[in-house]
Scaffold this active site. Structure first.
Site, mmCIF file in Angstrom:
data_model
loop_
_atom_site.group_PDB
_atom_site.id
_atom_site.type_symbol
_atom_site.label_atom_id
_atom_site.label_comp_id
_atom_site.label_asym_id
_atom_site.label_seq_id
_atom_site.Cartn_x
_atom_site.Cartn_y
_atom_site.Cartn_z
ATOM 1 N N ASN A 13 0.880 -1.174 0.000
ATOM 2 C CA ASN A 13 0.000 0.000 0.000
ATOM 3 C C ASN A 13 0.919 1.226 0.000
ATOM 4 O O ASN A 13 1.548 1.527 1.018
ATOM 5 C CB ASN A 13 -0.868 -0.032 1.250
ATOM 6 N N GLN A 66 -6.522 11.137 -1.748
ATOM 7 C CA GLN A 66 -6.584 9.920 -2.537
ATOM 8 C C GLN A 66 -6.476 10.187 -4.032
ATOM 9 O O GLN A 66 -6.562 11.342 -4.478
ATOM 10 C CB GLN A 66 -7.881 9.174 -2.202
ATOM 11 N N CYS A 75 -6.405 5.905 7.292
ATOM 12 C CA CYS A 75 -5.784 4.868 6.467
ATOM 13 C C CYS A 75 -4.795 4.132 7.351
ATOM 14 O O CYS A 75 -3.843 4.740 7.849
ATOM 15 C CB CYS A 75 -5.092 5.484 5.257
ATOM 16 N N ASN A 185 -15.763 1.070 1.272
ATOM 17 C CA ASN A 185 -14.750 0.157 0.768
ATOM 18 C C ASN A 185 -15.378 -1.236 0.734
ATOM 19 O O ASN A 185 -16.255 -1.550 1.543
ATOM 20 C CB ASN A 185 -13.530 0.150 1.675
ATOM 21 N N ARG A 204 -12.466 2.692 -1.830
ATOM 22 C CA ARG A 204 -13.132 3.952 -2.147
ATOM 23 C C ARG A 204 -12.060 5.043 -2.253
ATOM 24 O O ARG A 204 -11.170 5.139 -1.427
ATOM 25 C CB ARG A 204 -14.110 4.290 -1.014
ATOM 26 N N CYS A 213 -4.719 -3.115 2.376
ATOM 27 C CA CYS A 213 -5.577 -2.108 2.994
ATOM 28 C C CYS A 213 -5.633 -2.408 4.484
ATOM 29 O O CYS A 213 -6.181 -3.439 4.896
ATOM 30 C CB CYS A 213 -6.972 -2.136 2.377
ATOM 31 N N GLY A 214 -5.048 -1.521 5.284
ATOM 32 C CA GLY A 214 -4.971 -1.753 6.721
ATOM 33 C C GLY A 214 -6.311 -1.706 7.413
ATOM 34 O O GLY A 214 -6.616 -2.557 8.259
ATOM 35 N N THR A 215 -7.130 -0.708 7.074
ATOM 36 C CA THR A 215 -8.461 -0.647 7.692
ATOM 37 C C THR A 215 -9.298 -1.852 7.268
ATOM 38 O O THR A 215 -10.140 -2.337 8.027
ATOM 39 C CB THR A 215 -9.187 0.658 7.320
#
EC number: 5.1.1.7
Length: 276
Positions: A13, A66, A75, A185, A204, A213-215
């Site tokens: 990422n 973004q 993020c 997302n 998103r 994607c950490g979240t």
């Protein structure tokens, strides 16, 4: 006119980091241009960071713009990259990160950079999602999802094998579904055979799949625990870009841990006000 940047990534990422003191008259336009992987430097976003060294531990104020020019409130991998950037400049192993989703603590640990991700919520009004009660395993645009906010909204679907899913076709209808007034997302997960999960996420703001994607990793762990799919702590989540570990502390807050790499430094051009 040019401004310097540093390129970092957390499990693939990747972000351009620009010091917030640098004059960038149109941050959205710069992100749209330079995040493009064909015509720009290529990245999943630009992090604007302001370092405040007077605090103990030091603080870094993080703003993520973004690739579509929008600003994301949080993020996970971006926060880990911001922490590494700040630690390198302050000689410390701990920093506080101020985001639009709250203030988070980050530490250098044996697992790389670990960041506290706040308290996940299933409350519809906090995601937001147009529902009277929390959404678990409900069909939205043909995908059975559970919905959670881990700093940003995620619609999470557990499938037999993430590689069998055409994410670029399945995700956009969910991402833009009317029940999500601010969009969402879309994250899919499957068991990896070792007690953890494999991950793919359509983000998103990026409007496409990212290597990590950490979240989204936190969303998988939180929903899996809620649905009784795992009681592990930490929960290992593996997106295409590497391995992440999600733990839960005694305050019920999730933490996200994984490696961070500094790739290279460079400069990007910006338009002066007279050229706009």
């Amino acid at each position: 006119m040019t401004v310097p940047f540093q390129k970092y990534h957390g499990t693939g990422n990747d972000f351009l980091i620009i010091h917030a003191a640098e004059y960038v008259p149109d941050r959205a336009a710069l992100a749209k241009r330079e995040c493009d992987r064909d015509t720009g430097v290529g990245a999943d976003g630009i992090l604007y960071l302001a370092l405040e060294e007077a605090f103990n531990p030091p603080r870094v104020v993080m703003t993520l713009v973004q690739p579509d020019g929008s600003t994301a409130p949080m993020c996970g991998n971006g926060a880990r990259c911001a922490a590494e950037w700040a630690m390198q400049r302050t000689g410390t192993d701990s920093v506080m990160i101020d985001t639009q989703a709250g203030t988070l603590r980050a530490d250098r640990t044996d697992d790389g950079i670990t960041v506290e991700m706040g308290t996940p919520t299933f409350a519809p009004e906090d995601i937001p999602v147009d529902a009277d009660e929390p959404v678990f395993e409900e069909s939205i645009e043909g995908l059975e999802v559970s919905v959670v906010n881990t700093g940003v909204p995620h619609a999470v679907a557990f499938v037999d094998d993430v590689d069998d899913i055409d994410l670029e076709s399945v995700a956009p209808p969910v991402r833009h579904a009317d029940v999500f007034p601010k969009g969402t997302n879309v994250t899919i997960a499957s068991l990896d055979g070792d007690g953890g999960f494999r991950q793919r996420t359509f983000e998103r703001g990026v409007e496409g799949e990212t290597d990590s994607c950490g979240t989204g990793a936190v969303a998988i762990a939180v929903v899996a625990r809620r649905l009784g799919l795992t009681d592990a702590d930490p929960v290992t989540v593996t997106p295409p870009g590497g391995e992440l570990r999600v733990s839960f502390n005694d305050r019920g807050r999730a933490t996200l841990a994984g490696p961070v790499e500094h790739e290279f430094d460079g400069e990007v051009s910006i338009e002066s006000p007279a050229e706009q």
